[in-house]
Write an enzyme that holds these catalytic residues in place. Structure first.
Site, PDB file in Angstrom:
ATOM      1  N   ASN A  15       0.870  -1.176   0.000  1.00 36.01           N
ATOM      2  CA  ASN A  15       0.000   0.000   0.000  1.00 36.01           C
ATOM      3  C   ASN A  15       0.907   1.225   0.000  1.00 36.01           C
ATOM      4  O   ASN A  15       1.537   1.533   1.019  1.00 36.01           O
ATOM      5  CB  ASN A  15      -0.886  -0.040   1.260  1.00 36.01           C
ATOM      6  CG  ASN A  15      -1.702   1.226   1.425  1.00 36.01           C
ATOM      7  OD1 ASN A  15      -1.770   2.072   0.531  1.00 36.01           O
ATOM      8  ND2 ASN A  15      -2.326   1.366   2.587  1.00 36.01           N
ATOM      9  N   LYS A  17       0.026   4.253  -0.181  1.00 33.15           N
ATOM     10  CA  LYS A  17      -0.603   5.425   0.443  1.00 33.15           C
ATOM     11  C   LYS A  17      -0.401   6.641  -0.477  1.00 33.15           C
ATOM     12  O   LYS A  17      -0.440   6.475  -1.691  1.00 33.15           O
ATOM     13  CB  LYS A  17      -0.055   5.619   1.856  1.00 33.15           C
ATOM     14  CG  LYS A  17      -0.139   4.306   2.672  1.00 33.15           C
ATOM     15  CD  LYS A  17       0.158   4.471   4.129  1.00 33.15           C
ATOM     16  CE  LYS A  17       0.030   3.105   4.825  1.00 33.15           C
ATOM     17  NZ  LYS A  17       0.190   3.171   6.268  1.00 33.15           N
ATOM     18  N   HIS A 103      -9.250   1.239   5.246  1.00 38.54           N
ATOM     19  CA  HIS A 103      -7.963   1.410   5.915  1.00 38.54           C
ATOM     20  C   HIS A 103      -8.143   2.349   7.109  1.00 38.54           C
ATOM     21  O   HIS A 103      -8.921   3.294   7.051  1.00 38.54           O
ATOM     22  CB  HIS A 103      -6.930   1.980   4.936  1.00 38.54           C
ATOM     23  CG  HIS A 103      -5.541   1.915   5.483  1.00 38.54           C
ATOM     24  ND1 HIS A 103      -5.068   2.816   6.412  1.00 38.54           N
ATOM     25  CD2 HIS A 103      -4.539   1.024   5.272  1.00 38.54           C
ATOM     26  CE1 HIS A 103      -3.824   2.484   6.735  1.00 38.54           C
ATOM     27  NE2 HIS A 103      -3.486   1.405   6.049  1.00 38.54           N
ATOM     28  N   GLU A 105      -6.442   4.677   8.178  1.00 37.35           N
ATOM     29  CA  GLU A 105      -6.185   6.097   7.895  1.00 37.35           C
ATOM     30  C   GLU A 105      -7.420   6.754   7.284  1.00 37.35           C
ATOM     31  O   GLU A 105      -7.685   7.935   7.516  1.00 37.35           O
ATOM     32  CB  GLU A 105      -4.951   6.228   6.986  1.00 37.35           C
ATOM     33  CG  GLU A 105      -3.675   5.933   7.778  1.00 37.35           C
ATOM     34  CD  GLU A 105      -2.517   5.403   6.964  1.00 37.35           C
ATOM     35  OE1 GLU A 105      -2.544   5.460   5.726  1.00 37.35           O
ATOM     36  OE2 GLU A 105      -1.560   4.892   7.602  1.00 37.35           O
ATOM     37  N   GLY A 179       3.225   2.204  10.748  1.00 43.70           N
ATOM     38  CA  GLY A 179       4.208   3.270  10.630  1.00 43.70           C
ATOM     39  C   GLY A 179       4.988   3.569  11.896  1.00 43.70           C
ATOM     40  O   GLY A 179       5.676   4.589  11.983  1.00 43.70           O
TER      41      GLY A 179
END
Ligand code: 13P
Length: 258
Positions: A15, A17, A103, A105, A179
């Site tokens: 991913n 992002k 996701h 996020e 992360g």
């Protein structure tokens, strides 16, 4: 279905992002070429989900190869007056074969609810895309001992009808591991994946055994072999370490010889 194959082919998905421009094509071609060269014998599906802006141009470079492309989100509707949004049909048209939905996020940044995630997953199926449905607890929820209940609730509320091993992938991504370089212990991962597997069987019957459950959150070359050998971990959803072909391929190599 009686006698259904229980084996699940692993999936290693990246991913990207909000990272990646046209110039990042070199990472894609490096992954593509490794999959038809030194990693040709690795029995895993491999997918990169770059930003939507580059899917069409990257698709031309991976057509007919083992490297699949995915998107990172979609709108629930096929078309209409939704400025700035992208439908699952558009992603399919651009060359994606899968789309990540829900996701953390997006749940955090855009307030996406599990009901919206479910509608997006249904849209993916409508368009002929694999839905990669993300779930995972926050640090606070884990500290409160609520991990299994949170994950189960999110899973049940985020899945559309008629899920099966071909159209749906689950990604368990503890929010606190994304992360951060922090990862759960192997036994914690095992417990959550076992609970997800049981829920999938309760929801989808025998099909629940064929749906892949990925682990995501700080998967790196040096921890991939451990994480990916855990029971019911059928692959990885990789963020930061998917941006460089060399790191991502080192993670794919965890399935070498398996
Ligand atoms: P990191 O691998 O950068 O922790 O990101 C995980 C993730 O969010 C993948 O969707």
């Amino acid at each position: 279905m009686a006698g259904q194959k229980q084996e699940r082919r692993p999936l290693v998905a990246g991913n990207w992002k909000m990272n990646g421009l046209k110039g990042s094509l070199s990472e894609i071609t490096a992954i593509r070429d490794a999959l038809s060269g030194p990693l040709a014998a690795v029995a895993a599906d491999v997918l990169i989900a770059p930003p939507a802006t580059v899917i069409a141009s990257f698709a031309a470079a991976v057509a007919g190869t083992r490297l699949a492309l995915g998107a990172q989100d979609c709108h629930a509707k096929p078309l209409g007056a939704h400025t700035g949004d992208i439908s699952a049909e558009m992603l399919k048209d651009a060359g994606a074969s899968a789309v990540i939905v829900g996701h953390s996020e997006r749940r955090a940044d855009h307030g996406e609810t599990s009901a919206e995630v479910r509608a997006k997953a249904a849209a993916a199926h409508r368009a002929g895309l694999v839905a990669i449905v993300c779930i995972g607890e926050t640090q606070g929820e884990r500290a409160a001992g609520a991990t299994l209940s949170v994950v189960s609730r999110q899973l049940k509320a985020s899945l559309p009808k008629e899920i099966n091993g071909a159209n749906t992938v689950i990604a368990y991504e503890p929010v606190w591991a994304i992360g951060t370089g922090l990862i759960p212990t192997a036994s914690d991962v095992e417990a959550v994946h076992a609970a997800i597997r049981q829920d999938l069987k309760d929801i989808a019957g025998a099909e629940g055994s064929s749906i892949r459950i990925l682990y995501g959150g700080s998967v790196k070359p040096d921890n991939a072999a451990t994480l990916l050998s855990v029971a019911n971990v059928d692959g990885a959803l990789v963020g930061g370490a998917s941006l460089k072909a060399s790191d991502f391929l080192a993670i794919v190599r965890a399935y070498e010889g398996k």
